[in-house]
Scaffold this active site. Structure first.
Site, PDB file in Angstrom:
ATOM      1  N   HIS C  52       0.818  -1.213   0.000  1.00 34.92           N
ATOM      2  CA  HIS C  52       0.000   0.000   0.000  1.00 34.92           C
ATOM      3  C   HIS C  52       0.853   1.263   0.000  1.00 34.92           C
ATOM      4  CE1 HIS C  52      -3.833  -2.040   0.585  1.00 34.92           C
ATOM      5  NE2 HIS C  52      -3.182  -2.887   1.368  1.00 34.92           N
ATOM      6  N   CYS C 414       2.934 -29.440 -13.427  1.00 34.48           N
ATOM      7  CA  CYS C 414       1.673 -28.692 -13.385  1.00 34.48           C
ATOM      8  C   CYS C 414       1.484 -28.074 -14.763  1.00 34.48           C
ATOM      9  CB  CYS C 414       1.734 -27.618 -12.309  1.00 34.48           C
ATOM     10  SG  CYS C 414       0.416 -26.411 -12.414  1.00 34.48           S
ATOM     11  N   CYS C 451      -7.171 -26.195 -13.710  1.00 35.09           N
ATOM     12  CA  CYS C 451      -7.568 -27.548 -13.277  1.00 35.09           C
ATOM     13  C   CYS C 451      -7.411 -27.722 -11.772  1.00 35.09           C
ATOM     14  CB  CYS C 451      -6.840 -28.626 -14.070  1.00 35.09           C
ATOM     15  SG  CYS C 451      -5.218 -29.066 -13.463  1.00 35.09           S
TER      16      CYS C 451
END
Lengths: 123, 425, 494
Positions: C52, C414, C451
């Site tokens: 921030h 992956c 997935c």
């Protein structure tokens, strides 16, 4: 007195909804079928329902630890638990070739249990 | 190492669609056909679908999934299709270059005259149906559980609830029952079954596994591992019906809530997708909007029967072969013109041989350095001199011209390339 | 024999790991204890991932000072610890004319806090900068120092750098009580035994109130967990490239729509005050609130493209602001209390806690120095924590070279996020080893795509089993009790 029994035909993937008219265990007529297989199925399902059984067995030294197997023909439905128990006792050694009989005449049904695929030995 | 740098047809995925495409591509005359599989063996998801019911349409035989796969794999291998296992296709360009990654072959780029996409589909997950609650372990797609139980040999649950009445879900209900787990029930949010009705009979009714239509899961309980789910009835707009909540203790939740064509690679290749099917737009030859890129099977839309996937693969493979052969023939019409000794460049860069059959072709070039003595400008095919022309000298500032005559056609037709050298006389 | 440390840090969140990293620079033994199976399991990983600018906290509060000071430290930190950080800037967007004065007020507040690089832009400019923004926008505050990061990576990187410089991290180690000698803390009691020390740093996040109460400090201080729920979207379908805040309300900074460094758009959080400190469940109502808030900023957002939802808890405390004249009761506590000796007490480090973490770590070191600690820098102190290869972000050429050097980087595990076996093994062997599926997931972003682990899950269980030398039955998602598998398929009794 005749009664109506409703089935779903499992002879093929179409899954016709059959209505079978029966009296005293006899099939009087079948409606809802799309082919002759439906008639046969209705007769069989009311007298001697049978199912194909597919499962796995242990295999030593295989590319995978399990070998998928199946009954070459449908076995009587009430016998499925015993058939599974018999198949569970089988343990094989790789390599195995597809359609090899892994269990002969299971529980005297005259039906063999076959290897669903070839299983090479572990590399 | 890979046998080739350039292939006629490259097929991505070795499920039933990909294998069928490879078979038909070979039969239709493609020379170099390569099939790429990310897993350790050919066959795709069929290898974990050990149940029967495959092949009734195409083979007139009731086979289990692995048997159906093996039938076609054996045919494919007999046709000498090149196979890459354990290989992931990372990227495909619209120009049909593929980037492959594997332990064994490294990270390589290859080229294809045509491509058949046969990546199949993936399972919809929990998030896509947005079930709130904790995120414990024990929530698996039916296909993941199927791989564990049937291939790797491990049981992912003891007390199981299945959400969704898709075929894999019902088949897993029977499978888990066979292996000693207890399947409490199957919940289906719709008012009708989403899989085949034969599976309702053979997988659920035969084993007294209840199916509840118009039911879904309100939340999942358990922080580390699933401890229970809260089931609830829904109305026709899928709103929860108050007062119908029921806590069902279980350790595992299997999801069988639909399949989605897997098209991440297709997008990279510039293939346009139909938002309804989530698969590529295709023509009747299964060609996508990108010329030379075809798609077959569940990557296009989700099929109910594997036999139709194979059929689609046959069509796509045949079309892909046709495309590749046409491209190869077009490539073969041309002979490259190569700047040889003392030549900086030659225009044109390549020559359509059929042109030379009808008319003379002028070749123009510039030299790399001045040669202030008589020279030969020689056109040869690597071994034989085809034609030559004498010059008194050559200089970079002055363009050199040599003409190929129609009488040279027979020699040029045999050449794989033409080289132009300038040598002192 | 009990081990003796100079400093024991309770809690391995981003603040605890950052303090460990700051303390490990100096001579002295540092121990960090964490009750979960990995660092960063609480608020530090389930947040909005934003650094921030500092226009939000009330001027004069400790929160405001830590935020602005912390923000300025991030470029150096990212360079030294090799985590991804981008100063994309952020927008507070007014929808309709009524909200515009609030944005101006925020700008004034930012100036008072010393936030550099802010400007107001009008509605047309805002629409030009973010084509997906609600067309009814009337203007926005543009804060150029706002940034995005992967908060989990930041936590791990700080913890790893501490370990590299000699600190010790003990996971699955839960604080139970202090060991006191009169008014002096001489150690901590845990589920894994007692550890002696000279100083304890309470950075227990959501449990920091319980920890300080055990030392008899601030009995009136309580943490209320504030639950924030989120949606994550598929990057293939939704691409918002900006950090978009709504105008803040009494409930906080509001539900924003932002992008992550993994290019996924995320929306959230709401802010429901709850009682249970372990309740990280998402709720139907909460997610509906998030959806409504997100749609106000980006009306075209389609929930069908959401690929995951999650919830995180913020440790909202009731700490009073110490600055005279500033009335504020949700300020940070960073103190060396007088009631006991040997405690550095932190509490209520909610948002912008991630941004403030390096400033808080420096503050803690300064306080300890003021309390008489003689900090002597280690001769071999290394501020650099090397990064590890991320296959997904590499060019074709670099991927080729990497796979040539180590073929395991060629094996993609992956498929959606392109995470390779090489990367997974590197995390299992890292200074703070990844020993669970979630630990690998948080470090690599594996299994977070379309997935959601459907493809990689069985394969990662196999790799963890092999690399850790345990049975697949022992592999867990996030520690004991979250095992994947029960038995072998063919092992059935009877």
């Amino acid at each position: 007195m005749a009664e109506e029994v409703n089935f779903i035909c499992t002879a093929c993937p179409q899954g016709c909804a059959l209505t079978v008219l029966m009296e005293n265990g006899e099939v009087l007529g079948v409606t809802g079928n799309s082919c002759k297989k439906g008639l046969d199925y209705a007769n069989a399902e009311t007298s001697d329902p049978r199912r194909m059984v597919a499962t796995t067995v242990k295999i030593r030294n295989g590319f995978h630890p399990l070998l998928p197997v199946y009954t070459e023909r449908p076995v009587p439905k009430p016998m499925i638990p015993q058939v599974l128990a018999e198949i569970r006792k089988v343990e094989l050694e790789a390599p195995v070739v597809m359609k090899t009989v892994v269990l002969e005449n299971v529980l005297g049904t005259g039906i063999n249990v076959l290897a669903s695929r070839s299983m090479p030995a572990k590399k | 190492m890979l046998a080739k740098q350039i292939y006629d047809v490259v097929i991505v995925g070795s499920g039933p669609g990909g294998v069928a495409a490879a078979i038909e591509a070979k039969k239709a005359g493609a020379d170099d056909v390569l099939i790429i599989e990310r897993d350790t063996e050919l066959g795709g998801i069929l290898l974990q679908c050990i149940h029967n019911g495959f092949g009734l349409e195409l083979l007139k035989e009731d086979l289990p999934g692995p048997g159906y796969a093996q039938h076609f794999i054996e045919e494919m291998l007999s046709l000498h299709v090149e196979v890459l296992l354990n290989t992931m296709v990372m990227d495909i360009t619209p120009q049909r270059h593929l980037f492959l990654s594997s332990k064994e072959h490294g990270y390589v780029e290859i080229e294809a005259r045509s491509i058949v996409l046969a990546m199949g589909c993936r399972e919809r997950t929990r998030a896509q149906i947005r079930i709130p609650g904790y995120r414990p372990n024990g929530i698996y797609t039916a296909g993941t559980a199927q791989r564990w139980v049937n291939v790797e040999g491990y049981m992912p649950g003891k007390e199981v609830v299945i959400l969704g009445s898709g075929d894999i879900g019902m088949i897993m209900a029977r499978r888990l029952t066979f292996e000693g787990a207890h399947v409490e029930r199957v919940l289906e949010i719709q008012s009708y079954l989403s899989g085949l009705s034969r599976n309702l009979v053979q997988c659920l009714q035969d084993y007294d596994i209840p199916l509840q239509l118009n039911h879904t899961i309100k939340r999942i309980l358990g922080k580390n591992r699933v401890e229970a789910i809260e089931a609830v009835q829904v109305d026709e707009k899928w709103n929860f019906v108050p007062g119908t909540e029921e806590i069902i203790p279980c350790d595992t939740l299997l999801l069988s809530v639909g399949l989605i064509p897997e098209n991440e690679l297709s997008r990279k290749a510039g293939v346009k997708l139909d938002p309804i099917t989530s698969g590529p737009y295709v023509d009747e030859t299964f060609q996508t909007n990108v010329p030379g890129i075809f798609a077959a099977g569940n990557v296009v839309h989700v099929y109910d029967l594997v036999d139709w996937v194979s059929e689609a693969g046959f069509s796509a493979g045949k079309s892909a072969a046709k495309y590749a052969i046409a491209l190869r023939n077009a490539e073969a019409r041309y002979t490259p013109l190569v700047a040889g000794k003392n030549v900086r460049y030659v225009v044109p860069h390549k020559l359509d041989k059929s042109t030379l059959e009808a008319e003379d072709v002028r070749l123009q070039m510039r030299v790399t350095r001045p040669i202030e003595q008589p020279v030969w400008v020689e056109v040869h095919d690597g071994e034989n001199l085809i034609t030559r022309k004498a010059e008194r000298y050559v200089r970079p500032g002055e363009m050199v011209t040599v003409v190929l005559k129609t009488k040279n056609y027979a020699d040029v037709a045999k050449a794989s390339k033409l080289t132009i050298d300038i040598n002192p006389r | 024999m009990q081990e003796k440390y100079d400093y024991i840090i309770i809690g391995g969140g981003v603040v605890g790991c950052m303090i460990a990293r700051w303390l490990s620079r100096y001579e002295g033994k540092v121990l960090l204890i964490e009750k979960e199976a990995d660092v960063g399991m609480g608020c530090s990983s389930a947040n909005t991932a934003i650094v921030h600018a500092g226009y939000d906290p009330l001027p004069g509060s400790l929160k405001a000072r830590m935020n602005v000071k912390g923000n300025a430290m991030w470029d150096t930190l990212a360079g030294e610890l090799n985590f991804a950080f981008e100063r994309r800037g952020d927008y507070v967007v007014a929808i309709g004319d009524d909200e515009l004065p609030l944005v101006h007020k925020l700008m004034d507040q930012g100036k008072k806090n010393g936030v550099p690089g802010m400007m107001m832009i009008d509605g047309a400019e805002m629409r030009a900068r973010e084509k997906n923004i609600n067309p009814e926008t009337s203007g926005a505050l543009w804060a150029s120092t706002g940034g995005i990061c992967d908060p989990f990576q930041v936590t791990v990187a700080a913890g790893e750098n501490a370990v590299m410089n000699g600190a010790k991290v003990l996971l699955n180690t839960a604080f139970q009580d202090f060991i006191m000698e009169g008014k002096r803390i001489i150690g901590v009691r845990t589920n894994r035994g007692d550890f002696l020390c000279r100083w304890v740093i309470n950075s227990a996040g959501i449990y920091s109130d319980d920890v300080m109460h055990k030392a008899g400090v601030r009995p009136e201080f309580i943490i209320k967990p504030r639950k924030g729920e989120y949606y994550i979207f598929d990057r293939a379908d939704v691409s918002i490239d900006n950090v978009l805040f709504p105008v803040p309300s009494a409930k906080g900074k509001g539900i924003l729509v932002t992008t992550t460094l993994h290019e996924n758009t995320i929306a959230g959080p709401n802010g429901t005050i709850i009682e249970d400190k372990e309740d990280t469940s998402s709720t139907k109502e909460g997610l509906e609130e998030v959806a409504a808030g997100a749609l106000k900023l980006v009306p075209s957002l389609n929930l069908r493209h959401s690929i995951a939802n999650f919830a995180g808890l913020r440790p909202m405390g009731n700490g009073p602001c110490k600055t005279p004249g500033v009335v504020y009761n949700n300020d940070y506590i960073i103190e060396i209390p007088e009631e006991v000796q040997g405690l550095v007490n932190l509490g209520g480090i909610e948002s912008p806690g991630l941004t403030s973490a390096p400033a808080i770590a420096e503050e803690v070191v300064d306080m300890l120095r003021d309390a008489g600690e003689k900090f002597v820098e280690k001769k071999d102190w290394d501020p650099i924590r090397p990064g590890r290869p991320r296959f997904r972000n590499m060019s074709h050429k670099d991927r080729q070279l990497l796979v040539e050097m180590d073929p395991r980087f060629g094996q993609v595990i992956c498929r959606c996020e392109n995470i390779t076996e090489g990367e997974i093994i590197a995390e299992i062997r890292a200074p703070i080893p990844a020993r669970t599926y979630d630990a690998i997931k948080r470090r690599t972003w594996l299994g977070t795509g379309r997935c959601q682990g459907g493809f990689d899950m069985t394969r990662v269980v196999t790799i963890l089993s092999r690399e850790l030398g345990i049975s697949p039955l022992e592999v867990t998602k996030r520690g004991t009790g979250s095992e994947y598998l029960f038995r072998q398929t063919k092992q059935v009794e009877g």
